[in-house]
Motif scaffolding. Structure first.
Motif, short mmCIF file in Angstrom:
data_model
loop_
_atom_site.label_atom_id
_atom_site.label_comp_id
_atom_site.label_asym_id
_atom_site.label_seq_id
_atom_site.Cartn_x
_atom_site.Cartn_y
_atom_site.Cartn_z
N PRO A 155 29.57 45.74 38.06
CA PRO A 155 28.92 44.73 38.90
C PRO A 155 29.95 44.07 39.82
CG PRO A 155 29.14 43.93 36.65
CD PRO A 155 29.54 45.37 36.63
N ASP A 156 29.46 43.52 40.92
CA ASP A 156 30.36 42.95 41.92
C ASP A 156 31.28 41.88 41.34
OD1 ASP A 156 29.30 44.62 43.82
OD2 ASP A 156 27.94 43.12 44.68
N TYR A 157 30.74 41.03 40.47
CA TYR A 157 31.57 39.95 39.94
C TYR A 157 32.69 40.48 39.05
CZ TYR A 157 28.86 40.36 35.58
OH TYR A 157 28.28 40.83 34.43
N LEU A 158 32.45 41.64 38.40
CA LEU A 158 33.51 42.22 37.58
C LEU A 158 34.55 42.92 38.47
CD1 LEU A 158 34.46 42.57 34.67
CD2 LEU A 158 33.19 44.73 34.57
N VAL A 159 34.10 43.52 39.56
CA VAL A 159 35.03 44.09 40.54
C VAL A 159 35.96 43.00 41.06
CG1 VAL A 159 35.25 45.14 42.83
CG2 VAL A 159 33.51 45.97 41.22
N GLU A 160 35.39 41.84 41.39
CA GLU A 160 36.20 40.72 41.89
C GLU A 160 37.22 40.28 40.85
OE1 GLU A 160 33.51 37.68 43.08
OE2 GLU A 160 32.64 38.87 44.71
N LEU A 161 36.80 40.24 39.58
CA LEU A 161 37.72 39.85 38.51
C LEU A 161 38.85 40.87 38.39
CD1 LEU A 161 38.57 38.12 36.09
CD2 LEU A 161 37.06 39.53 34.67
N TYR A 162 38.51 42.15 38.36
CA TYR A 162 39.53 43.19 38.25
C TYR A 162 40.51 43.10 39.42
CZ TYR A 162 37.56 45.89 34.34
OH TYR A 162 37.15 46.30 33.10
N GLN A 163 40.00 42.85 40.61
CA GLN A 163 40.88 42.73 41.77
C GLN A 163 41.82 41.55 41.62
OE1 GLN A 163 37.77 42.65 44.75
NE2 GLN A 163 38.22 44.75 45.41
N SER A 164 41.31 40.44 41.09
CA SER A 164 42.15 39.26 40.90
C SER A 164 43.23 39.49 39.86
CB SER A 164 41.30 38.05 40.51
OG SER A 164 40.81 38.16 39.17
N LEU A 165 42.95 40.41 38.92
CA LEU A 165 43.91 40.74 37.87
C LEU A 165 44.82 41.90 38.27
CD1 LEU A 165 41.53 40.50 34.76
CD2 LEU A 165 43.19 38.79 35.53
N LYS A 166 44.69 42.36 39.52
CA LYS A 166 45.49 43.48 40.03
C LYS A 166 45.19 44.78 39.29
CE LYS A 166 47.50 40.42 42.60
NZ LYS A 166 47.00 40.21 44.00
N ASN A 167 43.96 44.89 38.76
CA ASN A 167 43.53 46.12 38.12
C ASN A 167 42.74 46.92 39.15
OD1 ASN A 167 42.86 48.14 36.37
ND2 ASN A 167 41.60 46.92 35.02
N ASP A 168 43.47 47.68 39.97
CA ASP A 168 42.91 48.38 41.12
C ASP A 168 42.40 49.75 40.68
OD1 ASP A 168 42.26 49.50 43.52
OD2 ASP A 168 44.16 49.03 44.50
N LEU A 169 41.16 49.80 40.22
CA LEU A 169 40.61 51.07 39.73
C LEU A 169 40.55 52.15 40.81
CD1 LEU A 169 37.72 50.17 37.25
CD2 LEU A 169 40.10 50.73 36.77
N PRO A 170 40.17 51.83 42.06
CA PRO A 170 40.17 52.90 43.07
C PRO A 170 41.54 53.57 43.22
CG PRO A 170 38.87 51.06 43.85
CD PRO A 170 39.53 50.60 42.57
N ALA A 171 42.61 52.79 43.17
CA ALA A 171 43.95 53.39 43.27
C ALA A 171 44.30 54.13 41.99
CB ALA A 171 44.99 52.30 43.54
N PHE A 172 43.93 53.57 40.86
CA PHE A 172 44.26 54.17 39.57
C PHE A 172 43.54 55.49 39.37
CE2 PHE A 172 44.57 54.52 34.97
CZ PHE A 172 45.83 53.99 34.71
N ASN A 173 42.30 55.56 39.89
CA ASN A 173 41.47 56.74 39.69
C ASN A 173 41.45 57.67 40.91
OD1 ASN A 173 40.81 55.73 37.18
ND2 ASN A 173 38.85 54.87 37.85
N GLY A 174 42.02 57.23 42.02
CA GLY A 174 41.93 58.04 43.22
C GLY A 174 40.50 58.21 43.69
N ASP A 175 39.70 57.16 43.52
CA ASP A 175 38.26 57.21 43.79
C ASP A 175 37.79 55.81 44.15
OD1 ASP A 175 35.50 57.60 43.79
OD2 ASP A 175 35.34 57.58 41.62
N PRO A 176 37.15 55.61 45.29
CA PRO A 176 36.79 54.26 45.73
C PRO A 176 35.55 53.67 45.06
CG PRO A 176 36.02 55.85 47.35
CD PRO A 176 36.79 56.64 46.31
N SER A 177 34.96 54.37 44.11
CA SER A 177 33.59 54.01 43.70
C SER A 177 33.47 52.87 42.69
CB SER A 177 32.89 55.24 43.12
OG SER A 177 33.48 55.63 41.90
#
Length: 224
Positions: A155-177
């Motif tokens: 969900p969007d609010y969890l994406v925002e949290l991950y971004q604030s924690l520098k947990n960049d899943l798109p970079a980590f997974n090589g996938d923007p989804s």
């Protein structure tokens, strides 16, 4: 100590904000909300179950070599663990527990693979740091996870949290989804039938590796 006991001990320290975690209560509340909503969605009920046919897959190992489920099943039953990534401490503890159980699986003629959306670089890091003797296969875009009914969008609010924690899943997974698999564990018989399935939308809950041994013994009996 059981795997779940280790996970529970880590979770207690993490949610209490003990060093080195120092996580504020608002972060814990957001994570709990996301887990509760995923549970309430009923998504886990749509995943592949015991008795279903397992989707066939071919994925690359950390060195770029293709690994196919059909080739593995030609040699014996297959244990498959879906993992969120090396950034997830719960997944790392599960991988370590599976490594400890690997000799018992191999004694029953079974192969073991983990499947994760992370890039090969991160899989190599995970294999090295967790001292694994089994591969982590790269499931780009979580396509195989989707075939098993495990993929979900954050969900969007969890994406925002991950971004604030520098947990960049798109970079980590090589996938923007911004998608992940629900943690899951399967035992697949040589005919492709799922003999054991454990799917939990609560990523802090994982089955014990030995829970799969009865299904593996049944797989051996069926192929005899």
């Amino acid at each position: 100590m059981t795997l779940q006991a280790k996970l529970d001990a880590f979770k207690a320290d993490f949610e209490a904000g003990k060093p080195p975690y120092n996580v504020p209560p608002s972060v814990i509340a957001t994570m709990r909300r996301a887990t509760a909503e995923l549970i309430a969605s009923g998504a886990a009920a749509e995943a592949r179950k015991a008795g279903d046919k397992a989707p066939a897959f071919t994925l690359n190992d950390p060195d770029g070599n293709p690994v196919s489920s059909s080739a593995l099943l030609a040699n014996g039953p297959l244990v498959v663990s879906f993992s969120r990534g090396a950034w997830c401490p719960y997944c790392n503890m599960e991988l370590q527990a599976l490594q400890e159980a690997l000799p018992a699986f191999q004694a029953l003629g079974a192969n073991l693979v983990a499947i994760s959306p992370q890039t090969a670089v991160n899989s190599r890091k995970s294999v090295r740091q967790n001292a694994l003797d089994f591969p982590i296969l790269s499931d780009t875009h979580n396509d195989v996870a989707a075939a098993f009914g495990l993929r979900f969008a954050l969900p969007d609010y969890l994406v925002e949290l991950y971004q604030s924690l520098k947990n960049d899943l798109p970079a980590f997974n090589g996938d923007p989804s911004w998608t992940l698999p629900m943690p899951a564990r399967y035992v697949i018989g040589q005919d492709g039938t799922i003999l054991y399935a454990e799917v939990n939308p609560d990523y802090t809950r994982r089955p014990e590796p030995e829970d799969m041994l009865p299904a593996l013994r049944r797989a051996v009996a069926l192929s005899a």
